[in-house]
Design a protein around this motif. Structure first.
Motif, PDB file in Angstrom:
ATOM      1  N   ALA A   1       0.824  -1.071  -0.035  1.00  0.00           N
ATOM      2  CA  ALA A   1       0.027   0.056   0.141  1.00  0.00           C
ATOM      3  C   ALA A   1       0.817   1.281   0.054  1.00  0.00           C
ATOM      4  N   GLN A   2       1.849   1.216  -0.736  1.00  0.00           N
ATOM      5  CA  GLN A   2       2.806   2.445  -0.881  1.00  0.00           C
ATOM      6  C   GLN A   2       2.328   3.109  -2.203  1.00  0.00           C
ATOM      7  N   LYS A   3       2.431   4.420  -1.934  1.00  0.00           N
ATOM      8  CA  LYS A   3       1.976   5.428  -3.162  1.00  0.00           C
ATOM      9  C   LYS A   3       3.088   5.256  -4.298  1.00  0.00           C
ATOM     10  N   ILE A   4       2.753   5.041  -5.307  1.00  0.00           N
ATOM     11  CA  ILE A   4       3.547   4.944  -6.529  1.00  0.00           C
ATOM     12  C   ILE A   4       3.404   6.364  -7.483  1.00  0.00           C
ATOM     13  N   PRO A   5       4.328   6.868  -7.727  1.00  0.00           N
ATOM     14  CA  PRO A   5       4.366   8.177  -8.402  1.00  0.00           C
ATOM     15  C   PRO A   5       3.881   7.915  -9.843  1.00  0.00           C
ATOM     16  N   PRO A   6       3.257   8.910 -10.583  1.00  0.00           N
ATOM     17  CA  PRO A   6       2.437   8.847 -11.891  1.00  0.00           C
ATOM     18  C   PRO A   6       3.726   8.417 -12.600  1.00  0.00           C
ATOM     19  N   PRO A   7       4.716   9.007 -13.027  1.00  0.00           N
ATOM     20  CA  PRO A   7       5.554   8.539 -14.087  1.00  0.00           C
ATOM     21  C   PRO A   7       6.170   7.191 -14.053  1.00  0.00           C
TER      22      PRO A   7
ATOM     23  N   THR B   1      14.146  11.059 -20.649  1.00  0.00           N
ATOM     24  CA  THR B   1      13.401  11.940 -19.677  1.00  0.00           C
ATOM     25  C   THR B   1      12.420  11.249 -18.864  1.00  0.00           C
ATOM     26  N   LEU B   2      11.900  10.256 -19.175  1.00  0.00           N
ATOM     27  CA  LEU B   2      11.098   9.526 -18.110  1.00  0.00           C
ATOM     28  C   LEU B   2      11.910   8.834 -17.088  1.00  0.00           C
ATOM     29  N   LEU B   3      12.981   8.051 -17.649  1.00  0.00           N
ATOM     30  CA  LEU B   3      13.890   7.679 -16.713  1.00  0.00           C
ATOM     31  C   LEU B   3      14.540   8.540 -15.679  1.00  0.00           C
ATOM     32  N   ARG B   4      14.817   9.565 -15.889  1.00  0.00           N
ATOM     33  CA  ARG B   4      15.397  10.521 -15.116  1.00  0.00           C
ATOM     34  C   ARG B   4      14.253  10.709 -14.077  1.00  0.00           C
ATOM     35  N   GLN B   5      13.011  10.854 -14.393  1.00  0.00           N
ATOM     36  CA  GLN B   5      11.934  11.197 -13.488  1.00  0.00           C
ATOM     37  C   GLN B   5      11.859   9.944 -12.582  1.00  0.00           C
ATOM     38  N   VAL B   6      11.760   8.825 -13.149  1.00  0.00           N
ATOM     39  CA  VAL B   6      11.568   7.614 -12.369  1.00  0.00           C
ATOM     40  C   VAL B   6      12.615   7.392 -11.301  1.00  0.00           C
TER      41      VAL B   6
END
Length: 100
Positions: free
Chosen positions: A24-30, A53-58
């Motif tokens: 039940a941990q929050k998973i960020p949208p990216p 770009t997405l991997l940097r955010q992840v």
């Protein structure tokens, strides 16, 4: 996925997501966006710049000092910590292969 580094990243990301959902941990949208793209086999079709770009955010949302990192650091079972460690290694190798 044709690229083994990409495939390994995808497998390990999905394992981390499964753990987070069970706990039940929050998973960020990216992170969810990338996981879904891996699951539906559309990730490999994205261009390298979009992936970077997405991997940097992840990475920002899953590596130290993120909430996800703190969750795994505090988690009592070594198996889950090992899942996370494999993910971090796969993420690093895959990002380096894309030129960060």
């Amino acid at each position: 996925m044709k690229n083994e580094l990409e495939a390994n990243f995808g497998r390990t990301l999905l394992a981390v997501i499964a753990h987070l959902i069970k706990n039940a941990q929050k998973i960020p949208p990216p992170v969810i966006e990338v996981a879904r793209a891996v699951e539906d086999f559309t990730w490999e079709n994205r261009d390298a710049a979009a992936k970077r770009t997405l991997l940097r955010q992840v990475a920002e949302m899953t590596e130290s000092p993120s909430a996800i990192h703190r969750h795994f650091e505090a988690y009592p079972h070594q198996f889950s910590k090992d899942v996370y460690a494999r993910y971090l290694s796969a993420l690093k190798a895959y990002r380096e292969s894309l030129g960060r």
